[in-house]
Enzyme design. Structure first.
Site, PDB file in Angstrom:
ATOM      1  N   SER A 150     -11.399  -1.738  14.224  1.00 40.24           N
ATOM      2  CA  SER A 150     -10.122  -1.105  14.545  1.00 40.24           C
ATOM      3  C   SER A 150     -10.329   0.391  14.744  1.00 40.24           C
ATOM      4  O   SER A 150     -10.723   1.102  13.823  1.00 40.24           O
ATOM      5  CB  SER A 150      -9.120  -1.329  13.405  1.00 40.24           C
ATOM      6  OG  SER A 150      -7.995  -0.498  13.608  1.00 40.24           O
TER       7      SER A 150
ATOM      8  N   HIS B  75     -10.081  -3.632  18.427  1.00 39.12           N
ATOM      9  CA  HIS B  75      -8.688  -3.696  17.975  1.00 39.12           C
ATOM     10  C   HIS B  75      -8.025  -2.329  18.152  1.00 39.12           C
ATOM     11  O   HIS B  75      -8.538  -1.313  17.673  1.00 39.12           O
ATOM     12  CB  HIS B  75      -8.654  -4.124  16.508  1.00 39.12           C
ATOM     13  CG  HIS B  75      -7.285  -4.344  15.954  1.00 39.12           C
ATOM     14  ND1 HIS B  75      -6.589  -5.526  16.124  1.00 39.12           N
ATOM     15  CD2 HIS B  75      -6.473  -3.543  15.232  1.00 39.12           C
ATOM     16  CE1 HIS B  75      -5.411  -5.443  15.516  1.00 39.12           C
ATOM     17  NE2 HIS B  75      -5.314  -4.236  14.967  1.00 39.12           N
TER      18      HIS B  75
ATOM     19  N   ASP C 265      -4.524  -0.192  17.676  1.00 37.58           N
ATOM     20  CA  ASP C 265      -3.230  -0.152  16.990  1.00 37.58           C
ATOM     21  C   ASP C 265      -2.263   0.773  17.705  1.00 37.58           C
ATOM     22  O   ASP C 265      -2.530   1.966  17.855  1.00 37.58           O
ATOM     23  CB  ASP C 265      -3.424   0.338  15.549  1.00 37.58           C
ATOM     24  CG  ASP C 265      -4.085  -0.708  14.679  1.00 37.58           C
ATOM     25  OD1 ASP C 265      -3.626  -1.860  14.696  1.00 37.58           O
ATOM     26  OD2 ASP C 265      -5.066  -0.377  13.990  1.00 37.58           O
TER      27      ASP C 265
ATOM     28  N   MET D  74       1.411   2.393  17.492  1.00 33.25           N
ATOM     29  CA  MET D  74       2.492   2.649  16.518  1.00 33.25           C
ATOM     30  C   MET D  74       3.529   3.595  17.115  1.00 33.25           C
ATOM     31  O   MET D  74       3.168   4.555  17.806  1.00 33.25           O
ATOM     32  CB  MET D  74       1.898   3.285  15.263  1.00 33.25           C
ATOM     33  CG  MET D  74       0.798   2.466  14.625  1.00 33.25           C
ATOM     34  SD  MET D  74       0.263   3.200  13.083  1.00 33.25           S
ATOM     35  CE  MET D  74      -1.063   2.060  12.623  1.00 33.25           C
TER      36      MET D  74
ATOM     37  N   HIS E 219      -2.478  -4.379  19.274  1.00 32.66           N
ATOM     38  CA  HIS E 219      -1.561  -4.727  18.186  1.00 32.66           C
ATOM     39  C   HIS E 219      -0.360  -3.786  18.269  1.00 32.66           C
ATOM     40  O   HIS E 219      -0.464  -2.617  17.923  1.00 32.66           O
ATOM     41  CB  HIS E 219      -2.333  -4.575  16.862  1.00 32.66           C
ATOM     42  CG  HIS E 219      -1.521  -4.809  15.635  1.00 32.66           C
ATOM     43  ND1 HIS E 219      -1.994  -4.478  14.372  1.00 32.66           N
ATOM     44  CD2 HIS E 219      -0.292  -5.360  15.444  1.00 32.66           C
ATOM     45  CE1 HIS E 219      -1.080  -4.798  13.473  1.00 32.66           C
ATOM     46  NE2 HIS E 219      -0.040  -5.328  14.093  1.00 32.66           N
TER      47      HIS E 219
ATOM     48  N   MET F 124       2.781  -2.292  17.058  1.00 30.02           N
ATOM     49  CA  MET F 124       3.661  -2.077  15.902  1.00 30.02           C
ATOM     50  C   MET F 124       4.805  -1.189  16.379  1.00 30.02           C
ATOM     51  O   MET F 124       4.889  -0.010  16.042  1.00 30.02           O
ATOM     52  CB  MET F 124       2.868  -1.420  14.763  1.00 30.02           C
ATOM     53  CG  MET F 124       1.936  -2.393  14.060  1.00 30.02           C
ATOM     54  SD  MET F 124       0.635  -1.567  13.151  1.00 30.02           S
ATOM     55  CE  MET F 124      -0.546  -1.340  14.470  1.00 30.02           C
TER      56      MET F 124
ATOM     57  N   MET G  96      -0.980  -9.740   8.511  1.00 35.38           N
ATOM     58  CA  MET G  96      -1.198  -8.390   7.974  1.00 35.38           C
ATOM     59  C   MET G  96      -1.496  -8.509   6.480  1.00 35.38           C
ATOM     60  O   MET G  96      -0.720  -9.089   5.728  1.00 35.38           O
ATOM     61  CB  MET G  96       0.052  -7.516   8.142  1.00 35.38           C
ATOM     62  CG  MET G  96       0.320  -6.994   9.529  1.00 35.38           C
ATOM     63  SD  MET G  96      -1.000  -6.039  10.315  1.00 35.38           S
ATOM     64  CE  MET G  96      -1.409  -4.790   9.124  1.00 35.38           C
TER      65      MET G  96
ATOM     66  N   ASP H  49      -5.762  -8.533   9.177  1.00 35.48           N
ATOM     67  CA  ASP H  49      -5.805  -7.097   9.469  1.00 35.48           C
ATOM     68  C   ASP H  49      -5.348  -6.275   8.272  1.00 35.48           C
ATOM     69  O   ASP H  49      -4.193  -6.364   7.866  1.00 35.48           O
ATOM     70  CB  ASP H  49      -4.875  -6.841  10.678  1.00 35.48           C
ATOM     71  CG  ASP H  49      -4.915  -5.406  11.166  1.00 35.48           C
ATOM     72  OD1 ASP H  49      -5.694  -4.593  10.643  1.00 35.48           O
ATOM     73  OD2 ASP H  49      -4.139  -5.095  12.101  1.00 35.48           O
TER      74      ASP H  49
HETATM   75  C1  DX5 Z   1      -2.794  -0.973   9.975  1.00 36.45           C
HETATM   76  C2  DX5 Z   1      -3.528  -1.433  11.195  1.00 36.45           C
HETATM   77  C3  DX5 Z   1      -4.940  -1.840  10.981  1.00 36.45           C
HETATM   78  C4  DX5 Z   1      -5.832  -0.795  10.398  1.00 36.45           C
HETATM   79  C5  DX5 Z   1      -6.777  -1.474   9.444  1.00 36.45           C
HETATM   80  O1  DX5 Z   1      -1.449  -0.839  10.263  1.00 36.45           O
HETATM   81  O2  DX5 Z   1      -2.866  -2.512  11.822  1.00 36.45           O
HETATM   82  O3  DX5 Z   1      -5.504  -2.381  12.176  1.00 36.45           O
HETATM   83  O4  DX5 Z   1      -6.592  -0.102  11.345  1.00 36.45           O
HETATM   84  O5  DX5 Z   1      -7.561  -0.500   8.865  1.00 36.45           O
HETATM   85  P1  DX5 Z   1      -8.419  -0.741   7.550  1.00 36.45           P
HETATM   86  O6  DX5 Z   1      -9.492  -1.713   7.901  1.00 36.45           O
HETATM   87  O7  DX5 Z   1      -8.912   0.626   7.242  1.00 36.45           O
HETATM   88  O8  DX5 Z   1      -7.475  -1.281   6.507  1.00 36.45           O
HETATM   89 ZN    ZN Z   2      -3.905  -3.561  13.542  1.00 35.91          ZN
END
Ligand code: DX5
Ligand code: ZN
Length: 225
Positions: A10, A35, A37, A39, A68, A70, A139, A177
């Site tokens: 990620s 991956h 993210d 947000m 992903h 969010m 999650m 994740d």
């Molecule tokens: C959190 C993200 C994850 C995050 C995981 O909201 O969706 O993808 O990057 O990171 P680690 O592996 O550091 O928990």
């Molecule tokens: Zn994620």
């Protein structure tokens, strides 16, 4: 036959000033999927990047991009991320009034469709759309930040999704994740996870190559049972 387990570094834990190089570093170390993210500062209390950055990353790697989302009202962004080159597009079950429509929209755009569940969201919420999705993302932290601690009650949710998919005879990827590290990957693989999203453990490692090798070894052991 058991499904191959893939590791998805990620980039949330990467150095954003050198994002292209970081993706290449993760690919060379043996990452299977990247991956990404997304947000929006509403659904989660943090902001990251948009489709333009995804389109740039697409040019530097041949690995599939796992986006992903969010974000609230994810339908607004599906077209843009599909065009940017996402292979997987995952929306949160909590954000959709019309999940089934959203999932079809993702597939029409040529992407694999995923649904993510926050830790407090029961797996039953997606039972009816399981026929129409390619991936379920469990999650194992509350989304928004990297580096959080793994929530143990996520493990039975993995097994429940696996069972639900088997009952309808579908091969669905089960992605986990948040908070994954060298000590807990075995447990999630044994529960049925097929894609492991790993941020901090991979990108903040002293040696990304060694860490990926140990992760793969532990995943292999877990698959042996
Ligand atoms: C959190 C993200 C994850 C995050 C995981 O909201 O969706 O993808 O990057 O990171 P680690 O592996 O550091 O928990
Ligand atoms: Zn994620």
């Amino acid at each position: 036959m058991k499904k191959m387990v893939k590791i998805a570094p990620s980039i949330l834990a990467a150095d954003f000033a050198r994002l292209g190089e970081e993706v290449i570093r993760a690919e060379k170390a043996g990452g299977d999927i990247i991956h990404v993210d997304i947000m929006d500062g509403h659904f989660v209390p943090n902001l990251t990047i948009g489709p333009a950055v995804v389109a740039s990353l697409k040019k530097v790697t041949s690995l599939p991009l796992d986006v992903h989302l969010m974000v609230e009202e994810p339908d607004r962004f599906i077209n843009d991320f599909a065009e940017a080159g996402a292979s997987y597009l995952t929306v949160h079950a909590e954000t959709g009034y019309h999940l089934e429509r959203t999932v079809n929209f993702i597939r029409e755009k040529g992407c694999k469709a995923g649904i993510a569940l926050n830790p407090a969201t029961p797996v039953e919420n997606i039972k009816l759309v399981l026929e129409e999705i390619d991936l379920v993302l469990i999650m194992s932290v509350n989304p928004g930040f990297g580096g959080q601690e793994f929530i143990p009650f996520s493990i039975p949710k993995i097994s429940q999704v696996k069972k639900m998919a088997e009952e309808i005879g579908r091969e669905i990827e089960i992605e986990v994740d948040g908070g994954l590290n060298l000590d807990n990957v075995r447990d999630v693989v044994m529960a049925g996870a097929t894609i492991l999203v790993i941020g901090t453990t991979v990108f903040k490692a002293k040696s990304i190559n060694e860490t990926m090798a140990v992760l793969k070894k532990r995943v292999g052991e877990a698959m042996q049972g």
